[in-house]
Design a protein around this motif. Structure first.
Motif, PDB file in Angstrom:
ATOM      1  N   LYS A   1       1.082  -1.090   0.017  1.00 30.58           N
ATOM      2  CA  LYS A   1      -0.166   0.101  -0.020  1.00 30.58           C
ATOM      3  C   LYS A   1       0.926   1.193  -0.022  1.00 30.58           C
ATOM      4  O   LYS A   1       0.678   2.171  -0.735  1.00 30.58           O
ATOM      5  CB  LYS A   1      -0.694   0.100   1.116  1.00 30.58           C
ATOM      6  N   ASN A   2       2.008   1.281   0.844  1.00 32.67           N
ATOM      7  CA  ASN A   2       2.888   2.392   1.141  1.00 32.67           C
ATOM      8  C   ASN A   2       3.618   2.555  -0.524  1.00 32.67           C
ATOM      9  O   ASN A   2       3.576   3.795  -0.932  1.00 32.67           O
ATOM     10  CB  ASN A   2       3.757   2.168   1.871  1.00 32.67           C
ATOM     11  N   GLN A   3       4.096   1.574  -1.191  1.00 31.32           N
ATOM     12  CA  GLN A   3       4.596   1.749  -2.431  1.00 31.32           C
ATOM     13  C   GLN A   3       3.600   2.027  -3.372  1.00 31.32           C
ATOM     14  O   GLN A   3       3.673   3.096  -4.348  1.00 31.32           O
ATOM     15  CB  GLN A   3       5.233   0.397  -2.751  1.00 31.32           C
ATOM     16  N   VAL A   4       2.288   1.492  -3.349  1.00 26.05           N
ATOM     17  CA  VAL A   4       1.210   1.937  -4.447  1.00 26.05           C
ATOM     18  C   VAL A   4       1.033   3.518  -4.189  1.00 26.05           C
ATOM     19  O   VAL A   4       1.028   4.086  -5.156  1.00 26.05           O
ATOM     20  CB  VAL A   4       0.025   1.062  -4.378  1.00 26.05           C
ATOM     21  N   ALA A   5       0.969   3.835  -2.927  1.00 28.70           N
ATOM     22  CA  ALA A   5       0.775   5.422  -2.677  1.00 28.70           C
ATOM     23  C   ALA A   5       1.656   6.069  -3.135  1.00 28.70           C
ATOM     24  O   ALA A   5       1.499   7.283  -3.702  1.00 28.70           O
ATOM     25  CB  ALA A   5       0.463   5.460  -1.093  1.00 28.70           C
ATOM     26  N   THR A   6       2.977   5.721  -2.851  1.00 36.82           N
ATOM     27  CA  THR A   6       4.286   6.594  -3.306  1.00 36.82           C
ATOM     28  C   THR A   6       4.259   6.657  -4.834  1.00 36.82           C
ATOM     29  O   THR A   6       4.299   7.678  -5.423  1.00 36.82           O
ATOM     30  CB  THR A   6       5.536   5.987  -2.789  1.00 36.82           C
ATOM     31  N   LEU A   7       3.913   5.587  -5.436  1.00 37.62           N
ATOM     32  CA  LEU A   7       4.035   5.584  -6.754  1.00 37.62           C
ATOM     33  C   LEU A   7       2.700   6.467  -7.462  1.00 37.62           C
ATOM     34  O   LEU A   7       3.006   7.269  -8.540  1.00 37.62           O
ATOM     35  CB  LEU A   7       3.872   3.999  -7.343  1.00 37.62           C
ATOM     36  N   SER A   8       1.762   6.473  -6.791  1.00 40.25           N
ATOM     37  CA  SER A   8       0.574   7.100  -7.301  1.00 40.25           C
ATOM     38  C   SER A   8       0.698   8.572  -7.037  1.00 40.25           C
ATOM     39  O   SER A   8       0.629   9.555  -8.068  1.00 40.25           O
ATOM     40  CB  SER A   8      -0.665   6.725  -6.366  1.00 40.25           C
ATOM     41  N   LEU A   9       1.474   8.972  -6.142  1.00 40.30           N
ATOM     42  CA  LEU A   9       1.652  10.364  -5.809  1.00 40.30           C
ATOM     43  C   LEU A   9       2.875  10.803  -6.795  1.00 40.30           C
ATOM     44  O   LEU A   9       2.841  11.897  -7.363  1.00 40.30           O
ATOM     45  CB  LEU A   9       2.416  10.605  -4.235  1.00 40.30           C
ATOM     46  N   GLU A  10       3.837   9.884  -7.065  1.00 38.59           N
ATOM     47  CA  GLU A  10       4.952  10.499  -7.941  1.00 38.59           C
ATOM     48  C   GLU A  10       4.218  10.627  -9.487  1.00 38.59           C
ATOM     49  O   GLU A  10       4.592  11.585 -10.208  1.00 38.59           O
ATOM     50  CB  GLU A  10       5.921   9.431  -8.002  1.00 38.59           C
ATOM     51  N   ILE A  11       3.443   9.682  -9.768  1.00 36.00           N
ATOM     52  CA  ILE A  11       2.717   9.622 -11.135  1.00 36.00           C
ATOM     53  C   ILE A  11       1.785  10.690 -11.270  1.00 36.00           C
ATOM     54  O   ILE A  11       1.827  11.447 -12.372  1.00 36.00           O
ATOM     55  CB  ILE A  11       1.758   8.525 -11.241  1.00 36.00           C
ATOM     56  N   ALA A  12       1.141  10.991 -10.085  1.00 39.64           N
ATOM     57  CA  ALA A  12       0.118  12.351 -10.198  1.00 39.64           C
ATOM     58  C   ALA A  12       1.111  13.659 -10.067  1.00 39.64           C
ATOM     59  O   ALA A  12       0.691  14.571 -10.829  1.00 39.64           O
ATOM     60  CB  ALA A  12      -0.727  12.104  -8.947  1.00 39.64           C
ATOM     61  N   GLU A  13       2.218  13.592  -9.386  1.00 42.19           N
ATOM     62  CA  GLU A  13       2.895  14.695  -9.560  1.00 42.19           C
ATOM     63  C   GLU A  13       3.640  15.055 -10.877  1.00 42.19           C
ATOM     64  O   GLU A  13       3.552  16.257 -11.409  1.00 42.19           O
ATOM     65  CB  GLU A  13       4.169  14.620  -8.488  1.00 42.19           C
TER      66      GLU A  13
END
Length: 163
Positions: free
Chosen positions: A125-137
């Motif tokens: 979940k942490n990795q998905v959240a981190t990846l999601s934030l990076e992608i959104a950014e």
């Protein structure tokens, strides 16, 4: 025929000799012989009585030996029975302990698996959240880098918003 018929003198002297011999034997020989015979008879009677007593004692000892043997067999059977019961009890206790320990180890393994699973899920979940934030950014940086795209985005959001 003279040889077959004895003379009267011969008969008398033979009778006298026999009576003398009988008297001498009666006085000197028969008492010791009869005494020896009586003593031998008493010795034989004593030996027979002792043999009978020994036979009775042997019978008594044989009976006692049989009784002791029966008692020893009974004690052996009791000891073997107790040993078998003890063996069965020890085996039963060992099986119960093994089942209990096995169940405890399985439960500990299940808890450990659930803990590892939760840790792995949290990590994912942490990795998905981190990846999601990076992608959104990255997406936002790219969209906001161009002024025309920013305007289109604002106008699109305004159309979607209903006041």
């Amino acid at each position: 025929m003279e040889l077959v018929t004895p003379h009267i003198g011969l008969v008398v002297w033979t009778t006298v000799s026999f009576l003398i011999l009988l008297t001498i034997l009666g006085k000197f020989a028969w008492k010791p012989i009869l005494g020896a015979i009586n003593e031998r008879e008493r010795f034989i009677e004593d030996a027979l009585l002792k043999a009978e007593a020994a036979k009775e004692e042997m019978s008594r000892l044989t009976n006692e030996n049989d009784a002791l043997l029966k008692q020893a067999r009974a004690e052996r059977d009791v000891i073997l029975s107790e040993a078998k019961k003890l063996k069965d009890q020890i085996i039963s206790e060992a099986k119960d302990a093994a089942h209990t320990e096995g169940a405890r180890m399985i439960e500990l393994a299940r808890i450990e698996i659930n803990n590892q699973k939760a840790i792995a899920m949290a990590d994912v979940k942490n990795q998905v959240a981190t990846l999601s934030l990076e992608i959104a950014e990255k997406v936002l940086k790219e969209q906001l880098a161009d002024q025309q795209k920013q305007n289109e985005l604002v106008s699109q959001l305004l159309k979607e918003v209903k006041l």
